[in-house]
Structures are given as structure tokens and as C-alpha cells.
Design a protein around this motif. Structure first.
Motif, PDB file in Angstrom:
ATOM      1  N   MET A  54     -72.490  30.902  19.110  1.00 10.68           N
ATOM      2  CA  MET A  54     -71.998  29.488  18.629  1.00 10.68           C
ATOM      3  C   MET A  54     -72.217  28.991  17.117  1.00 10.68           C
ATOM      4  SD  MET A  54     -72.300  26.047  20.655  1.00 10.68           S
ATOM      5  CE  MET A  54     -70.646  25.670  21.281  1.00 10.68           C
ATOM      6  N   THR A  55     -71.594  28.647  16.611  1.00  9.47           N
ATOM      7  CA  THR A  55     -71.721  28.037  15.051  1.00  9.47           C
ATOM      8  C   THR A  55     -72.101  26.518  15.274  1.00  9.47           C
ATOM      9  OG1 THR A  55     -69.279  27.533  15.013  1.00  9.47           O
ATOM     10  CG2 THR A  55     -69.829  29.695  14.190  1.00  9.47           C
ATOM     11  N   LYS A  56     -72.583  26.215  14.100  1.00  9.62           N
ATOM     12  CA  LYS A  56     -73.194  24.786  13.989  1.00  9.62           C
ATOM     13  C   LYS A  56     -72.859  24.366  12.521  1.00  9.62           C
ATOM     14  CE  LYS A  56     -76.765  25.064  17.451  1.00  9.62           C
ATOM     15  NZ  LYS A  56     -78.172  24.731  17.660  1.00  9.62           N
ATOM     16  N   TYR A  76     -72.118  30.853   6.405  1.00  9.92           N
ATOM     17  CA  TYR A  76     -71.144  29.535   6.926  1.00  9.92           C
ATOM     18  C   TYR A  76     -69.756  29.911   6.447  1.00  9.92           C
ATOM     19  CZ  TYR A  76     -72.343  28.888   1.891  1.00  9.92           C
ATOM     20  OH  TYR A  76     -72.509  28.911   0.584  1.00  9.92           O
ATOM     21  N   GLN A  77     -68.827  29.297   7.110  1.00  9.00           N
ATOM     22  CA  GLN A  77     -67.350  29.487   6.653  1.00  9.00           C
ATOM     23  C   GLN A  77     -66.998  28.543   5.637  1.00  9.00           C
ATOM     24  OE1 GLN A  77     -64.696  27.609   9.469  1.00  9.00           O
ATOM     25  NE2 GLN A  77     -62.926  28.598   8.752  1.00  9.00           N
ATOM     26  N   ASN A  92     -69.439  25.636  10.482  1.00  8.74           N
ATOM     27  CA  ASN A  92     -69.539  26.760  11.031  1.00  8.74           C
ATOM     28  C   ASN A  92     -70.495  27.706  10.573  1.00  8.74           C
ATOM     29  OD1 ASN A  92     -67.428  26.042  12.873  1.00  8.74           O
ATOM     30  ND2 ASN A  92     -65.839  26.529  11.423  1.00  8.74           N
ATOM     31  N   CYS A  93     -71.794  27.358  10.819  1.00  4.07           N
ATOM     32  CA  CYS A  93     -72.943  28.140  10.319  1.00  4.07           C
ATOM     33  C   CYS A  93     -73.349  29.157  11.347  1.00  4.07           C
ATOM     34  CB  CYS A  93     -73.977  27.145   9.829  1.00  4.07           C
ATOM     35  SG  CYS A  93     -73.790  26.122   8.494  1.00  4.07           S
ATOM     36  N   GLU A  94     -73.923  30.501  10.978  1.00  9.53           N
ATOM     37  CA  GLU A  94     -74.560  31.213  12.083  1.00  9.53           C
ATOM     38  C   GLU A  94     -75.716  31.733  11.307  1.00  9.53           C
ATOM     39  OE1 GLU A  94     -71.016  33.450  14.175  1.00  9.53           O
ATOM     40  OE2 GLU A  94     -70.431  33.318  11.946  1.00  9.53           O
ATOM     41  N   ILE A 153     -61.493  25.050   9.774  1.00  9.31           N
ATOM     42  CA  ILE A 153     -62.938  25.133  10.441  1.00  9.31           C
ATOM     43  C   ILE A 153     -62.604  24.424  11.941  1.00  9.31           C
ATOM     44  CG2 ILE A 153     -64.766  23.427  10.414  1.00  9.31           C
ATOM     45  CD1 ILE A 153     -64.358  22.808   7.464  1.00  9.31           C
ATOM     46  N   ARG A 154     -62.067  23.869  12.291  1.00 13.40           N
ATOM     47  CA  ARG A 154     -61.499  23.651  13.642  1.00 13.40           C
ATOM     48  C   ARG A 154     -61.504  24.894  14.752  1.00 13.40           C
ATOM     49  NH1 ARG A 154     -56.372  20.626  14.777  1.00 13.40           N
ATOM     50  NH2 ARG A 154     -55.687  22.831  14.460  1.00 13.40           N
ATOM     51  N   ASP A 155     -60.642  25.871  13.953  1.00 12.14           N
ATOM     52  CA  ASP A 155     -60.144  26.820  14.592  1.00 12.14           C
ATOM     53  C   ASP A 155     -60.788  28.169  14.576  1.00 12.14           C
ATOM     54  OD1 ASP A 155     -58.175  25.107  15.544  1.00 12.14           O
ATOM     55  OD2 ASP A 155     -56.420  25.796  13.788  1.00 12.14           O
ATOM     56  N   TYR A 156     -61.909  28.154  13.512  1.00 15.26           N
ATOM     57  CA  TYR A 156     -62.696  29.158  13.460  1.00 15.26           C
ATOM     58  C   TYR A 156     -63.087  30.082  14.714  1.00 15.26           C
ATOM     59  CZ  TYR A 156     -66.753  31.716  11.212  1.00 15.26           C
ATOM     60  OH  TYR A 156     -67.478  32.777  10.908  1.00 15.26           O
ATOM     61  N   LYS A 157     -63.096  31.160  14.318  1.00 14.64           N
ATOM     62  CA  LYS A 157     -63.750  32.230  15.448  1.00 14.64           C
ATOM     63  C   LYS A 157     -64.856  33.149  14.854  1.00 14.64           C
ATOM     64  CE  LYS A 157     -60.574  30.704  18.783  1.00 14.64           C
ATOM     65  NZ  LYS A 157     -60.709  29.384  18.991  1.00 14.64           N
TER      66      LYS A 157
END
Length: 92
Positions: free
Chosen positions: A1-3, A33-34, A49-51, A84-88
């Protein structure tokens, strides 16, 4: 899960931490990150969207519970916010 993460630029110099560009620090920490949004008025960078986030974050980084759609106009365009909202996550 991203944060999403908030990077506080002002934290480092007041705590005797070597000051580096936030994007360089994220790379050194292994955090991906994205999208990155500089926030010059707040002396922050927002990373979306950090991983690969370490369990123990440095004190200048904190998890932010933001809705990107509410941040349009604060460094994000509508197109950026939707991406960002729709990032997978690539790993999932």
C-alpha cells in the motif's frame, strides 16, 4: 500500500542534520514515489504514493492523510490529482 509523505525542509538545519535536496534524500532512503510537489511557502515537499517506506521514518518525514483531489491548486493540477488518486502500485 502506498502512502503520501510530507518532508519538512526546516527540520534538518535546526537539528544538526546535513541538508540535502529532498528528492535526493528520498532516493538515499530507498523510498520511491509517483509525484513530488514542492511547497515553498511551507518549506516542505509533498511526496505522493510512496513505496518502500522504512518502518521508522526520520523525524523530518511524516505520513500525510491527504486526498489529492482536495489539493488541486496547491501545487497539483486536476490531471495530476486524478493520476495520484488512480495510481496502482507497480508491485501489486
Amino acid at each position: 500500500m502506498t502512502k503520501h509523505l510530507r518532508f519538512d525542509i526546516l527540520w534538518a538545519p535546526y537539528n544538526n542534520v546535513k541538508q540535502e535536496h529532498p528528492q535526493k534524500v528520498m532516493k538515499e532512503l530507498g523510498i520511491t514515489y509517483q509525484h513530488a510537489t514542492p511547497q515553498s511557502m511551507g518549506d516542505q515537499w509533498w511526496f505522493w504514493n510512496c513505496e518502500n517506506i522504512p518502518e521508522q521514518l526520520p523525524p523530518y518525514l511524516e505520513v500525510a492523510d491527504w486526498n489529492p483531489m482536495e489539493m488541486i491548486g496547491f501545487g497539483l493540477s486536476k490531471d495530476d490529482a486524478e493520476k495520484i488518486r488512480d495510481y496502482k502500485s507497480v508491485g501489486k
